[in-house]
Design a protein around this motif. Structure first.
Motif, mmCIF file in Angstrom:
data_model
loop_
_atom_site.group_PDB
_atom_site.id
_atom_site.type_symbol
_atom_site.label_atom_id
_atom_site.label_comp_id
_atom_site.label_asym_id
_atom_site.label_seq_id
_atom_site.Cartn_x
_atom_site.Cartn_y
_atom_site.Cartn_z
ATOM 1 N N GLU A 77 -6.055 -4.485 0.645
ATOM 2 C CA GLU A 77 -6.597 -4.864 1.951
ATOM 3 C C GLU A 77 -7.454 -6.125 1.859
ATOM 4 O OE1 GLU A 77 -6.425 -4.669 5.797
ATOM 5 O OE2 GLU A 77 -5.568 -3.015 4.652
ATOM 6 N N GLN A 105 0.834 -1.203 0.000
ATOM 7 C CA GLN A 105 0.000 0.000 0.000
ATOM 8 C C GLN A 105 0.870 1.255 0.000
ATOM 9 O OE1 GLN A 105 -2.408 -0.885 3.472
ATOM 10 N NE2 GLN A 105 -4.192 -1.324 2.190
ATOM 11 N N CYS A 140 -6.424 10.787 -8.892
ATOM 12 C CA CYS A 140 -5.357 10.022 -8.239
ATOM 13 C C CYS A 140 -5.777 9.585 -6.838
ATOM 14 C CB CYS A 140 -4.063 10.820 -8.204
ATOM 15 S SG CYS A 140 -3.293 11.000 -9.837
ATOM 16 N N GLN A 141 -6.558 10.401 -6.148
ATOM 17 C CA GLN A 141 -7.093 10.001 -4.836
ATOM 18 C C GLN A 141 -7.983 8.776 -4.986
ATOM 19 O OE1 GLN A 141 -9.111 13.413 -3.238
ATOM 20 N NE2 GLN A 141 -7.234 14.319 -2.418
ATOM 21 N N GLN A 142 -8.791 8.777 -6.034
ATOM 22 C CA GLN A 142 -9.678 7.642 -6.286
ATOM 23 C C GLN A 142 -8.858 6.377 -6.568
ATOM 24 O OE1 GLN A 142 -11.809 7.820 -9.996
ATOM 25 N NE2 GLN A 142 -13.484 6.531 -9.226
ATOM 26 N N GLU A 162 1.082 4.065 -2.957
ATOM 27 C CA GLU A 162 0.852 5.485 -2.653
ATOM 28 C C GLU A 162 2.023 6.352 -3.110
ATOM 29 O OE1 GLU A 162 -0.195 8.494 1.033
ATOM 30 O OE2 GLU A 162 -0.331 6.331 1.355
ATOM 31 N N HIS A 204 -5.576 0.707 -2.339
ATOM 32 C CA HIS A 204 -5.526 0.323 -0.926
ATOM 33 C C HIS A 204 -6.622 -0.690 -0.605
ATOM 34 C CE1 HIS A 204 -2.949 3.605 1.155
ATOM 35 N NE2 HIS A 204 -2.384 3.168 0.047
ATOM 36 N N ASN A 205 -7.803 -0.464 -1.127
ATOM 37 C CA ASN A 205 -8.925 -1.363 -0.884
ATOM 38 C C ASN A 205 -8.661 -2.751 -1.475
ATOM 39 O OD1 ASN A 205 -11.483 -2.103 0.019
ATOM 40 N ND2 ASN A 205 -12.431 -1.555 -1.921
ATOM 41 N N ARG A 206 -8.159 -2.796 -2.690
ATOM 42 C CA ARG A 206 -7.860 -4.077 -3.337
ATOM 43 C C ARG A 206 -6.795 -4.833 -2.545
ATOM 44 N NH1 ARG A 206 -11.199 -6.511 -5.690
ATOM 45 N NH2 ARG A 206 -12.249 -5.380 -4.122
ATOM 46 N N LEU A 209 -5.766 5.765 -5.604
ATOM 47 C CA LEU A 209 -5.103 5.382 -4.363
ATOM 48 C C LEU A 209 -6.064 4.626 -3.444
ATOM 49 C CD1 LEU A 209 -2.712 5.433 -2.429
ATOM 50 C CD2 LEU A 209 -3.463 7.693 -1.675
ATOM 51 N N HIS A 210 -7.259 5.150 -3.284
ATOM 52 C CA HIS A 210 -8.256 4.486 -2.443
ATOM 53 C C HIS A 210 -8.579 3.092 -3.001
ATOM 54 C CE1 HIS A 210 -11.643 3.944 0.216
ATOM 55 N NE2 HIS A 210 -12.405 3.679 -0.828
ATOM 56 N N TYR A 211 -8.731 2.998 -4.297
ATOM 57 C CA TYR A 211 -9.040 1.722 -4.944
ATOM 58 C C TYR A 211 -7.900 0.723 -4.714
ATOM 59 C CZ TYR A 211 -10.497 -1.591 -8.539
ATOM 60 O OH TYR A 211 -10.890 -2.733 -9.198
#
Length: 97
Positions: free
Chosen positions: A44, A8, A32-34, A12, A40-42, A36-38
């Protein structure tokens, strides 16, 4: 540090390099925030958990095609530059690979 956390952090760092130097933004833009969130979620929710390999070597590709395309673009740009911005992370990534 857990493997998932390390991956992660690496994602990032790469997204931040891309957004700042390729797109010219001082802070992460909404796109890019979207991503990054995607990412991290994948990570996790990775099926392999702490036994995971790098995503490139994974038999299961869990990214949606559009996100995969965007992440590939980020990695193409940021990957070669990582050694200059984050040398320790780069070395650890290649060792884990």
């Amino acid at each position: 540090m857990r493997i998932i956390e390390r991956e992660q952090r690496t994602a990032e760092q790469m997204i931040r390099i891309y957004c700042r130097y390729k797109e010219g933004n001082k802070e992460l833009c909404p796109t890019c925030q979207q991503l990054l969130h995607y990412a991290h979620n994948r990570l996790e929710h990775c099926t392999f958990g702490e036994q995971k390999k790098t995503c490139r070597n994974c038999p299961i590709h869990c990214y949606k095609p559009e996100m995969k395309k965007r992440m590939r673009e980020v990695m193409r740009y940021a990957g070669p530059r990582m050694i200059f911005f984050h040398p320790i992370t780069t070395i650890k990534h290649f060792i884990h690979k």
